[in-house]
Write an enzyme that holds these catalytic residues in place. Structure first.
Site, PDB file in Angstrom:
ATOM      1  N   TRP A   1     -54.293  -5.902  18.072  1.00 46.24           N
ATOM      2  CA  TRP A   1     -55.512  -6.340  18.742  1.00 46.24           C
ATOM      3  C   TRP A   1     -55.252  -6.654  20.222  1.00 46.24           C
ATOM      4  CZ3 TRP A   1     -54.364  -7.084  13.726  1.00 46.24           C
ATOM      5  CH2 TRP A   1     -55.364  -6.827  12.771  1.00 46.24           C
TER       6      TRP A   1
ATOM      7  N   CYS B   1     -59.738  -4.282  11.534  1.00 47.15           N
ATOM      8  CA  CYS B   1     -60.243  -4.648  10.211  1.00 47.15           C
ATOM      9  C   CYS B   1     -61.010  -3.531   9.520  1.00 47.15           C
ATOM     10  CB  CYS B   1     -61.077  -5.921  10.295  1.00 47.15           C
ATOM     11  SG  CYS B   1     -62.631  -5.749  11.211  1.00 47.15           S
TER      12      CYS B   1
ATOM     13  N   HIS C   1     -66.275  -9.133  10.891  1.00 47.94           N
ATOM     14  CA  HIS C   1     -65.047  -8.840  10.160  1.00 47.94           C
ATOM     15  C   HIS C   1     -65.415  -8.007   8.946  1.00 47.94           C
ATOM     16  CE1 HIS C   1     -61.080  -8.945   8.614  1.00 47.94           C
ATOM     17  NE2 HIS C   1     -61.312  -9.823   7.656  1.00 47.94           N
TER      18      HIS C   1
ATOM     19  N   ASP D   1     -59.075  -8.139   1.024  1.00 43.59           N
ATOM     20  CA  ASP D   1     -58.987  -7.977   2.474  1.00 43.59           C
ATOM     21  C   ASP D   1     -57.583  -7.516   2.832  1.00 43.59           C
ATOM     22  OD1 ASP D   1     -59.233  -8.066   5.195  1.00 43.59           O
ATOM     23  OD2 ASP D   1     -60.101 -10.073   5.276  1.00 43.59           O
TER      24      ASP D   1
ATOM     25  N   TYR E   1     -63.648  -7.757  19.666  1.00 45.05           N
ATOM     26  CA  TYR E   1     -64.580  -8.206  18.638  1.00 45.05           C
ATOM     27  C   TYR E   1     -64.112  -9.453  17.900  1.00 45.05           C
ATOM     28  CZ  TYR E   1     -61.775  -6.471  14.708  1.00 45.05           C
ATOM     29  OH  TYR E   1     -60.789  -6.274  13.768  1.00 45.05           O
TER      30      TYR E   1
END
Length: 836
Positions: free
Chosen positions: A378, A414, A472, A495, A668
């Site tokens: 990220w 994600c 997310h 996840d 984001y």
């Protein structure tokens, strides 16, 4: 599948004599080569000379070079294992099959000095092993039962099992459902009852249920492996083989014998892959609704929602779970998982349980603890890989992982992790969908509060812990929870994004959706973390950087967990599933559940964060001023952004407000990148007065710092001079990319070329260069297509054409991704109805 699956690339031999010493090892290798040459009725390109050199060199102790970037396949045949057991039991020379085409059988006597050792037990590796296309249900036969052919009835079985879309010649079946196989003999069929042996894993065992032997019976045995003869002829018979509904999933090796006596070795029939069965009521993944099964198991494409709570957008995603090689890759993921490498026997035995398989896969999709599939990043620097926004599907990612020798693919975020996990779980038969949660909390302290920090000028401070992501993306999978009880069956949250460790591994779930809604955060797995993602309270702090003082200005109980979204069944509509996760915000029931979760977490924590003590500090009185940002025009990349800050005085007396406004580009996850605009002014509001202040952020100010998320966060920190405290006004602005228009020039038909035209638009006042189109779509293109386009002038449009050849009929999704030097990853998709 490509390649000649019957061609032997090499066989490895071991012997007890020293390398190159005269003796049985060398003679055996020579005899083997001569036998192979004699039994081959047709020449096989590039095999005979190579094999002779390989066997001779291996007999002399030299190693054959391994397949580049690919580990040796772990599929010693059931036949070989059975013969090894016979050999050990009888303490006499046995026999090993060396390979060859169907009906070209080689029976090779073992001497006391030559054995099928664990390092080289004559593994069958086809010439095309690098593409894993050697796996097939075609039999590799010994003459023990004098079998001439095994017919797996591929078409009939796969249609009945809903596995006809898998791009493999190997039979793929679903557990708990019978499949038929026809055995044809040379001459009359043998007398006596047949015994079938199913084995999975490298070291199958009866106790672990990775090896099972079962004789033919008159009727199927409920809940157990069984074989029933359904038809018979003079030299053939058809058998229906049934697995239990809780069988271990994976690749099985099927062999047959007339018994377990010393004179009746087993004959290998081939392999079959067994999957979960959402069509079977007795399976833990059973899903009653047929439309939902089609969407969550059989659909190879879908949508992923992104953007912000104020501007929800979507893009297509190519799951491609039935594409060539994907099933083998999914099985390889299981075999390369940390769970398997640490305890293979336990892991294999638990592969009958969807919650175990799903949890293992949530760890394997990311690369943090193992050589998983995708590296998460990220930071904004993706120079040594692909930008996460580049991906439009899972197939390219999974194939790259395999082609690189199972080295992680760079990079993902994600929605990429969720897309790949959906592919993997659908491929294995677990109904799975993608969920997007807007204003999603990342609670690192397990306090059910998320702290957000600003300085006295309204600039965001980078958080080392808690964050609120603009959105997310995770997954839900459908299965029973026998470990929790029937009340918690249904959708389970998973996840694969590596955020927090669970049992020392970056994995998350399965957490029962019902447990999340009811606040049962003491249940497995990772329920406190998921509960906080949709329910945490947001606490906003102002820091005086010169004095070190910080003060809480407000706590928002409704901010987190908004517009939780998924794709509708059978359409591209967005379905809001927020109510599945929590009761209505502000309701008494919602606060009761929150307090219940809070209490359960306190009971289960030996040490508790000081955050609760901090948030217990008294709040200042509610300010008499309120504010709101309004977007004046639809923001677009390449154009100025126009906002309006509206301030309202609710008091009966005038108020003076000092307003500090800033705008930052962000990613984001909410992490600030760079300040692009700021302004400070003092405002006087009369009693009950409302004023609007225009804000303009020019393209020149923001374009250099805009990330591929196209997000700007505007804030206004308003200090009321009459001593009422501060208010913070925020707005996330998502800028739209230029549009792409896709036009299919004709009716798409199977195995016929059809042209596609893409219209590109440059909205900028400068020329754009380095234009590239990436095109993909399951059953439309074999691989991702890359097209270079010429520069596009100022305010100009251009078209790019290409052709594709569909390989299967039905509804397909074509995905386009356009990038240039000024903006990246402009996406569009088109649904095609392919005729037969």
């Amino acid at each position: 599948m490509a390649g000649d699956r019957s061609t032997i690339a090499w066989g490895s031999l071991t012997h007890t004599r020293a390398p190159c010493s005269p003796g049985w090892g060398f003679l055996t290798a020579l005899i083997a080569c001569i036998c192979i040459a004699k039994v081959s009725e047709q020449p096989r390109q590039g095999s005979s000379g190579s094999l002779l050199w390989q066997v001779l060199s291996l007999a002399c102790g030299e190693e054959e070079p391994a397949c580049p970037k690919r580990p040796m396949p772990q599929y010693t045949t059931a036949l070989q294992r059975e013969q090894s057991r016979h050999q050990a039991e009888q303490s006499r020379p046995g026999a090993l099959w060396l390979g060859g085409q169907q009906n070209h059988l080689l029976h090779w006597p073992l001497t006391p000095n030559v054995s099928a050792g664990p390092n080289c037990s004559l593994l069958l590796w086809a010439r095309s092993a690098c593409s894993e296309s050697c796996l097939t249900s075609s039999p590799r036969l010994l003459p023990a039962l004098n079998l001439a052919n095994v017919d797996w009835k591929w078409k009939e079985n796969t249609l009945a099992h809903h596995t006809d879309q898998y791009s493999t010649k190997e039979l793929v079946a679903r557990r708990g459902q019978p499949f038929a196989v026809t055995l044809t003999y040379r001459g009359r069929k043998p007398s006596g009852n047949l015994m079938f042996i199913m084995e999975t894993g490298a070291t199958p065992a009866l106790q672990a249920k990775t090896r099972v032997a079962f004789a033919m019976t008159q009727t199927p045995r409920s809940g157990a492996w069984s074989a029933v003869q359904t038809s018979i002829g003079a030299s053939m018979m058809t058998v229906s083989i049934l697995s239990p509904p809780n069988a271990i999933i994976g690749r099985y090796y099927l062999s047959v014998t007339t018994g377990f006596g010393r004179s009746t070795p087993a004959t290998s029939m081939g392999t079959v892959v067994l999957l979960f069965n959402p069509w079977l009521r007795g399976d833990d993944v059973f899903m009653a609704n047929n439309a939902e099964r089609k969407e969550y198991v059989l659909s190879e494409f879908g949508l992923i929602f992104r953007g912000s709570a104020d501007h929800i957008s979507h893009s297509g995603w190519n799951f491609g779970q039935f594409q060539e090689g994907i099933l083998n890759i999914c099985l390889a993921m299981l075999d390369r998982s940390r769970s398997f490498t640490q305890d293979p026997h336990s892991d294999l035995a638990r592969r009958n349980d969807p919650k175990h398989v799903a949890r293992v896969m949530s760890a394997m999709v990311n690369s943090n603890d193992d050589w998983g599939v995708v590296v998460g990043r990220w930071s904004g620097d993706y120079s040594d890989g692909e930008m996460p926004s580049t991906w439009s599907g899972s197939v390219d990612i999974l194939r790259r992982w395999t082609a690189a020798g199972f080295r992680p693919v760079k990079y993902g975020q994600c929605w990429v992790f969720a897309g790949v996990l959906a592919t993997v779980l659908r491929c294995l038969g677990i109904p799975t969908r993608i969920i997007t949660n807007f204003e999603s909390a990342h609670d690192t302290k397990k306090s059910l509060t998320v702290d957000v920090h600003y300085d006295t000028k309204g600039n965001p401070l980078k958080n080392k812990g808690d964050t609120i992501w603009n959105f997310h993306v995770w997954n839900e999978s459908w299965f029973l929870r026998a470990d929790l009880g029937p009340a918690f069956n249904g959708w389970q949250i998973l996840d694969a994004t590596p955020q927090e460790r669970s049992s020392d591994i970056f994995q998350c779930g399965p957490a029962s959706l019902i447990a999340i809604k009811e606040g049962d955060v003491d249940l497995r797995y990772d329920t406190p973390f998921v509960f906080a993602e949709v329910n945490a309270d947001r606490v906003t702090w102002i820091h005086n950087l010169s004095t070190g003082e910080k003060r809480r200005i407000y706590t928002d109980t409704k901010k987190v967990g908004q517009y939780t979204s998924t794709k509708a069944v059978g359409s591209y509509a967005r379905v809001d599933v927020t109510s599945n996760y929590k009761y209505t915000e502000g309701s008494a029931k919602e606060r009761t559940v929150f307090e219940k979760a809070h209490a359960k977490m306190n009971l289960n924590m030996m040490t508790y964060s000081s955050a609760l003590a901090e948030t217990a500090m008294p709040l200042p009185p509610k300010p008499s001023i309120s504010g709101k940002f309004k977007v004046e025009h639809t923001p677009e990349v390449g154009k100025d952004v126009h906002l309006a800050l509206k301030l309202t005085n609710h008091a009966s007396e005038p108020k003076t407000v000092e307003v500090h406004m800033t705008a930052w580009t962000i990613i984001y996850t909410g992490m600030p990148i760079h300040e692009v605009w700021k302004n400070t002014q003092s405002v006087t509001l009369g009693p009950k007065e409302e004023k609007t202040f225009p804000v303009k952020i020019t393209y020149k100010e923001y374009h250099q710092y805009l990330t591929t998320d196209n997000m700007i966060r505007a804030t206004a920190l308003c200090h009321i001079k009459e001593g009422e405290g501060d208010i913070l006004v925020e707005r996330i602005i998502v800028l739209d990319n230029p549009s792409l228009t896709i036009k299919v020039l004709g009716q798409p038909k199977v195995n016929e070329l059809v042209a596609v035209e893409v219209l590109l638009t440059n909205p900028l006042v400068v020329e754009v260069k380095d234009c590239v189109l990436l095109v993909e779509g399951s059953d439309l293109l074999a691989d991702k297509l890359k097209l270079d386009a010429p520069p596009l002038g100022t305010k100009r449009q251009a078209t790019v054409q290409f052709a594709l050849t569909p390989t299967k009929a039905g509804t397909k999704q074509l995905l386009i991704n356009f990038s240039c030097d000024k903006f990246h990853d402009v996406k569009a998709f088109q649904t095609l109805e392919v005729a037969q």
